[in-house]
Every structure is written in structure tokens, then in C-alpha cells.
Design an enzyme around this catalytic site. Structure first.
Site, PDB file in Angstrom:
ATOM      1  N   GLU A  77       0.870  -1.268  -0.106  1.00 30.38           N
ATOM      2  CA  GLU A  77       0.064   0.015   0.016  1.00 30.38           C
ATOM      3  C   GLU A  77       0.659   1.283   0.057  1.00 30.38           C
ATOM      4  O   GLU A  77       1.973   1.256   0.613  1.00 30.38           O
ATOM      5  CB  GLU A  77      -0.854  -0.185   1.242  1.00 30.38           C
ATOM      6  CG  GLU A  77      -1.946  -1.147   1.186  1.00 30.38           C
ATOM      7  CD  GLU A  77      -2.424  -1.461   2.584  1.00 30.38           C
ATOM      8  OE1 GLU A  77      -3.609  -1.720   2.660  1.00 30.38           O
ATOM      9  OE2 GLU A  77      -1.797  -1.357   3.682  1.00 30.38           O
ATOM     10  N   LYS A 101       3.585   6.941   3.045  1.00 33.11           N
ATOM     11  CA  LYS A 101       4.218   5.871   3.603  1.00 33.11           C
ATOM     12  C   LYS A 101       3.893   4.401   2.648  1.00 33.11           C
ATOM     13  O   LYS A 101       3.057   4.644   1.988  1.00 33.11           O
ATOM     14  CB  LYS A 101       3.416   5.436   4.952  1.00 33.11           C
ATOM     15  CG  LYS A 101       4.235   3.956   5.711  1.00 33.11           C
ATOM     16  CD  LYS A 101       3.857   3.763   6.948  1.00 33.11           C
ATOM     17  CE  LYS A 101       2.284   3.110   7.144  1.00 33.11           C
ATOM     18  NZ  LYS A 101       2.223   2.703   8.799  1.00 33.11           N
ATOM     19  N   ARG A 108       3.372   4.101  16.406  1.00 32.15           N
ATOM     20  CA  ARG A 108       2.114   5.179  15.833  1.00 32.15           C
ATOM     21  C   ARG A 108       0.960   4.278  15.958  1.00 32.15           C
ATOM     22  O   ARG A 108      -0.049   5.003  16.318  1.00 32.15           O
ATOM     23  CB  ARG A 108       2.426   5.614  14.626  1.00 32.15           C
ATOM     24  CG  ARG A 108       2.310   4.976  13.216  1.00 32.15           C
ATOM     25  CD  ARG A 108       0.828   4.863  12.895  1.00 32.15           C
ATOM     26  NE  ARG A 108       0.637   4.766  11.675  1.00 32.15           N
ATOM     27  CZ  ARG A 108      -0.075   3.577  11.065  1.00 32.15           C
ATOM     28  NH1 ARG A 108      -0.629   2.689  11.712  1.00 32.15           N
ATOM     29  NH2 ARG A 108      -0.221   3.629   9.706  1.00 32.15           N
ATOM     30  N   ASP A 145      -2.344 -16.041  21.968  1.00 34.82           N
ATOM     31  CA  ASP A 145      -1.966 -16.435  20.501  1.00 34.82           C
ATOM     32  C   ASP A 145      -2.075 -17.700  20.317  1.00 34.82           C
ATOM     33  O   ASP A 145      -1.766 -18.610  21.039  1.00 34.82           O
ATOM     34  CB  ASP A 145      -0.454 -15.759  20.429  1.00 34.82           C
ATOM     35  CG  ASP A 145       0.056 -15.505  18.872  1.00 34.82           C
ATOM     36  OD1 ASP A 145      -0.073 -16.382  18.266  1.00 34.82           O
ATOM     37  OD2 ASP A 145       0.152 -14.384  18.453  1.00 34.82           O
ATOM     38  N   THR A 180      -4.115  -9.602  15.235  1.00 33.57           N
ATOM     39  CA  THR A 180      -3.850 -11.031  14.783  1.00 33.57           C
ATOM     40  C   THR A 180      -3.383 -10.568  13.276  1.00 33.57           C
ATOM     41  O   THR A 180      -3.596  -9.589  12.916  1.00 33.57           O
ATOM     42  CB  THR A 180      -4.801 -11.844  14.977  1.00 33.57           C
ATOM     43  OG1 THR A 180      -6.005 -11.446  14.090  1.00 33.57           O
ATOM     44  CG2 THR A 180      -5.406 -12.265  16.306  1.00 33.57           C
ATOM     45  N   VAL A 232      -7.285  -4.041  15.693  1.00 36.06           N
ATOM     46  CA  VAL A 232      -6.287  -3.529  14.795  1.00 36.06           C
ATOM     47  C   VAL A 232      -5.803  -4.569  13.597  1.00 36.06           C
ATOM     48  O   VAL A 232      -5.300  -3.622  12.644  1.00 36.06           O
ATOM     49  CB  VAL A 232      -4.974  -3.593  15.828  1.00 36.06           C
ATOM     50  CG1 VAL A 232      -3.701  -3.009  14.956  1.00 36.06           C
ATOM     51  CG2 VAL A 232      -5.150  -2.524  16.974  1.00 36.06           C
ATOM     52  N   ASP A 255      -7.507  -5.099   8.460  1.00 40.89           N
ATOM     53  CA  ASP A 255      -6.996  -3.641   7.930  1.00 40.89           C
ATOM     54  C   ASP A 255      -7.205  -3.867   6.377  1.00 40.89           C
ATOM     55  O   ASP A 255      -6.340  -3.104   5.734  1.00 40.89           O
ATOM     56  CB  ASP A 255      -5.727  -3.281   8.344  1.00 40.89           C
ATOM     57  CG  ASP A 255      -4.674  -4.436   8.239  1.00 40.89           C
ATOM     58  OD1 ASP A 255      -4.833  -5.317   7.505  1.00 40.89           O
ATOM     59  OD2 ASP A 255      -3.651  -3.961   8.539  1.00 40.89           O
ATOM     60  N   LYS A 313     -10.050  -9.348   5.065  1.00 44.04           N
ATOM     61  CA  LYS A 313      -9.138  -9.502   6.279  1.00 44.04           C
ATOM     62  C   LYS A 313      -9.567  -9.016   7.598  1.00 44.04           C
ATOM     63  O   LYS A 313      -9.561  -7.666   7.722  1.00 44.04           O
ATOM     64  CB  LYS A 313      -7.479  -9.125   5.997  1.00 44.04           C
ATOM     65  CG  LYS A 313      -6.676  -9.180   7.060  1.00 44.04           C
ATOM     66  CD  LYS A 313      -5.159  -8.982   6.458  1.00 44.04           C
ATOM     67  CE  LYS A 313      -4.043  -8.833   7.709  1.00 44.04           C
ATOM     68  NZ  LYS A 313      -4.095  -7.719   8.347  1.00 44.04           N
TER      69      LYS A 313
END
Ligand SMILES: NC(=O)c1ccc[n+]([C@@H]2O[C@H](COP(=O)([O-])OP(=O)(O)OC[C@H]3O[C@@H](n4cnc5c(N)ncnc54)[C@H](O)[C@@H]3O)[C@@H](O)[C@H]2O)c1
Length: 389
Positions: free
Chosen positions: A63, A76, A119, A168, A208, A231, A234, A238
Site C-alpha cells: 500500500e 508511507k 504509531r 496467541d 492478529t 487492529v 485492515d 481480512k
């Protein structure tokens, strides 16, 4: 500003970043970047924003994330390849750039892999500080890979989390986290499943990596008043939440046009209600409406967070004298004579920050970079000078 200064680009390598984090301290970096993100989110309308551009493949995504205000442009480059760790490669790798809008000159080229972890954690904790129930002390942390310790420390420092309940599917990842966070003032409880970890948690962070529509959290795991920090979902295809979780919650996003494509809410109808987090920060929209409400921060990672992080790095690098200058764009006495520079017919501009003093010829930029701290050319650059002489 003279031409050489206007065109000089600072380069922060991974080793520079490690040095920066160690000298400033990771908590100070997390707090500093969180402050920057908060300040930049409060001037949201000043930014020229777009959803990121993504190239999808069978196993991952690459990306580009651009953003600009009136003075600085940032982008980025970042990937997401959940299978990479099986062959010893990171899931997420990134680098990025800050440029002057007035001239287009690139001013900072930096590693952003470590920075992305910092970040993302800073952003998550900032959102939780506003959206989670006051007094939240217990966090379930599902997914104990590369990002996880950063999330843990950000929530300790910005939210007041004191206990982590860990799970996990890879027990070695959890063992690594436990070893890394020993002595950090957090109580660590290793759990046998997500359901067990989530039980009794005020906050649940899912971080994950799997390129699938996973259902890490299901509606039966929710308790009134929980804050969910999602998180790991994304990218199209997914996700981490069962859609029933979203149906029961108030959902907050970064930049809605991007989150509709990439976030947990990709599973929901186009009119599913969400609130952009900056609106809550700015007092334009309510955040949590009651102690019983379940809130979700549907994080995907937005370019403004990287802009904020790059600005923080630029300032910290200058303050600590960390980094190199890199000859990313030509510095010429006559900017119209690019041909002369390319063919060696004319020398680069005097005052160009490079290796000219030691070289004396037209091909000033043979060397790759020189250290800001000592001004000496690195071994590779000295070799290039020797070859060119
Ligand atoms: N939202 C953002 O801003 C942002 C930023 C960076 C990374 N990410 C995403 O965060 C995720 C984690 O990144 P990382 O660098 O830590 O990856 P990583 O591969 O280092 O760690 C992911 C961990 O998740 C574990 N895992 C996978 N499936 C699981 C499951 N069903 N239950 C429990 N654990 C499971 C893996 O074993 C691994 O230890 C990735 O999906 C990445 O794309 C999001």
C-alpha cells in the site's frame, strides 16, 4: 534557506531508529507520537486526504499512503503479508518520506517499520483513552506478534492498563511477549483461548494476522462496557470481528472512506453508522454514551498517523543528531542543466551536501550517505570515491 539546505534530505535507517528509540526511550516516543497525532487530528480539515492505494496479491497487500497539509507532504509504503513469518520475514514492513509542499523537495526519508508499531499503538491508546470506560485496568491482548508489546506499553502509559490477558495461536509468540515485558509493571496472564483471555477484560485488543474473514471475537464474548481495539483487520477480506459484534457496538473509525473498504465495517451495509474519531476528539460528536455501551475502534491505519510520526522523527533526529544526509535529488548550479550533470560535463552546485570536498569531480553523489554526527563518509562511500577518482 540556501539551495543546499532546501534540497538536503535526512535519512533515518533502521539502526538510526533503534538509536532514537533507545536514547529518547520507547515510552517517550509513544507519548510524543500520540501527542502529535492528537494535535494533527484536531486540525483534520486542513489535510488533503485520500484512502490509500493498495495492490493486492494472493498472500498480501502493498500500500501507498499519501497525505498533505499546506506545508508538508508525507507518504508511507507498507505491506501486509501474514504468511511471511513462516519464512522468517516480517508481516509488516514500511518506509516513508516527508517533503516540503512549497518546493516539492524531499526532506526526510525514514524507516517506518518500527515507527508503524509505535504509531499504531499510540493511535489505539489515544482512541481508548477517549472511548474506553474510565478506570479500565484489564486488557485482553489477542495476537502477540510484532505489534503487540508496543500496544501493551501504550495502553499502560496512556490508558492505565495494569493487567494483560494474553492469547496467541502460537505459544512461542506469547512466550516472547512475556519475556519482553517482564519488569515493565504489567501483570501478565497467559490464557488458553481468546474466550478465556477476554473474560473480565475492560479492553480487548485484537492484533492478529491472517488474510481471512476471521471471527476472533464473537458476540457471546462481549460484556457490557467493553472497549474493543480492532487492529488486525485492515484490508479487504481480512477482518477479526463477527459482524454480530459490530451490530451491538458504537463503531469509531479513522477516515471513513478508507475504513469502509478495509475495516471491520467492510462486512456491514454502506449506511452502517460510524463516527470518525477526530470528530469525538474535537467535541463535535459524542464518544461513549454510557458505561454499558460497547465501543469499537475499527483501526486500519491512516496516513495522517504516519505524517504525525514522521514529523516527530524529524524533530527528534535533529535534536539528537541522529541520521545521515542522503543525495536523493540533484543539487545543481544551473537547475536547467540536468544533462550536464548527468554526463559529468558540469559539477554539482558548490555547497551541495555530499562528498564533494573529498572528491573534487563532477560525480559528487557517488557516495550513498554521510553521517550527520561525524560528517565522515562511510566505508561504502569512500570506496565509491576511490573507484571514481
Ligand atoms: N491498524 C493498523 O494501523 C495496523 C498497523 C500495523 C499492523 N496492522 C495489522 O496488525 C496485525 C498484526 O501485525 P504484526 O506485525 O504484529 O503481525 P505478526 O505476524 O508479527 O503477529 C500476528 C500474530 O497473530 C497471531 N494470530 C494469527 N491468527 C490468530 C488467531 N486466530 N488467534 C490468535 N492469534 C492469532 C499469530 O500467531 C502472530 O503471532 C496484522 O494483521 C497487520 O496487518 C494494523
Amino acid at each position: 534557506m540556501d539551495t543546499a539546505s532546501a534540497l538536503s534530505t535526512t535519512y533515518l535507517s533502521v539502526q538510526d531508529m533503534v538509536q532514537l528509540v533507545q536514547r529518547k526511550g520507547l515510552p517517550a516516543c509513544i507519548a510524543g507520537i500520540a501527542r502529535r497525532i492528537e494535535a494533527d487530528f484536531l486540525r483534520w480539515p486542513e489535510f488533503d486526504k485520500t484512502a490509500r492505494v493498495a495492490a493486492h496479491s494472493a498472500h498480501g497487500v502493498i500500500e501507498l499512503m499519501p497525505i498533505a497539509d499546506a506545508t508538508q507532504f508525507a507518504f508511507k509504503y507498507v505491506n501486509g503479508h501474514p504468511l511471511n513469518t513462516r519464512s522468517g520475514l516480517p508481516t509488516v514492513m514500511a518506509f516513508g518520506l516527508l517533503a516540503d509542499v512549497a518546493t516539492g523537495a524531499p526532506r526526510l526519508l525514514s524507516e517506518l517499520t518500527i515507527t508503524t508499531a509505535i504509531r499504531t499503538a499510540a493511535m489505539s491508546a489515544l482512541a481508548a483513552r477517549v472511548l474506553a470506560r474510565p478506570g479500565s485496568r484489564v486488557m485482553a491482548l489477542i495476537g502477540n506478534g510484532a505489534q503487540s508489546e508496543f500496544q501493551a506499553l501504550a495502553f499502560r502509559d496512556l490508558v492505565g492498563i495494569a493487567t494483560l490477558r494474553l492469547f496467541d495461536t502460537d505459544p512461542l509468540a506469547t512466550a516472547k511477549l512475556v519475556a519482553n515485558l517482564a519488569g515493565q509493571g504489567l501483570q501478565l496472564q497467559v490464557c488458553a483461548s481468546t474466550a478465556e483471555a477476554v473474560r473480565g477484560a475492560d479492553v480487548v485488543t485484537t492484533v492478529t494476522a491472517d488474510k481471512t474473514q476471521a471471527t476472533i471475537l464473537t458476540p457471546d464474548m462481549l460484556a457490557p462496557g467493553m472497549h474493543l481495539n480492532a487492529v488486525g483487520g485492515d484490508c479487504p477480506g481480512k477482518t477479526e470481528m463477527h459482524r454480530g459484534v459490530l451490530e451491538q457496538a458504537a463503531v469509531f473509525v479513522e477516515f471513513e472512506p478508507q475504513s469502509r473498504i478495509e475495516g471491520e465495517i467492510q462486512q456491514m451495509p454502506a449506511d452502517f453508522p460510524v463516527t470518525e474519531f477526530w470528530q469525538v476528539l474535537a467535541g463535535r460528536q459524542p464518544g461513549r454514551r454510557s458505561p454499558q455501551q460497547v465501543t469499537v475502534f475499527d483501526s486500519v491505519g491512516f496516513a495522517l498517523e504516519d505524517y504525525s510520526a514522521l514529523c516527530f522523527l524529524q524533530e527528534a533526529a535533529a535534536e539528537l543528531g541522529i541520521g545521515s544526509t542522503v543525495d536523493l535529488v540533484p543539487q545543481q548550479a544551473d537547475p536547467k542543466n540536468l544533462f550536464g550533470l548527468a554526463t559529468g560535463a558540469v559539477p554539482a552546485a558548490s555547497g551541495a551536501r555530499g562528498l564533494e570536498g573529498q572528491h573534487g569531480g563532477g560525480q559528487v553523489f557517488q557516495g550513498s550517505a554521510h553521517r550527520l554526527e561525524d560528517g565522515a563518509a562511510p566505508a561504502g562511500a569512500r570506496q565509491a570515491i576511490a573507484l571514481a577518482a
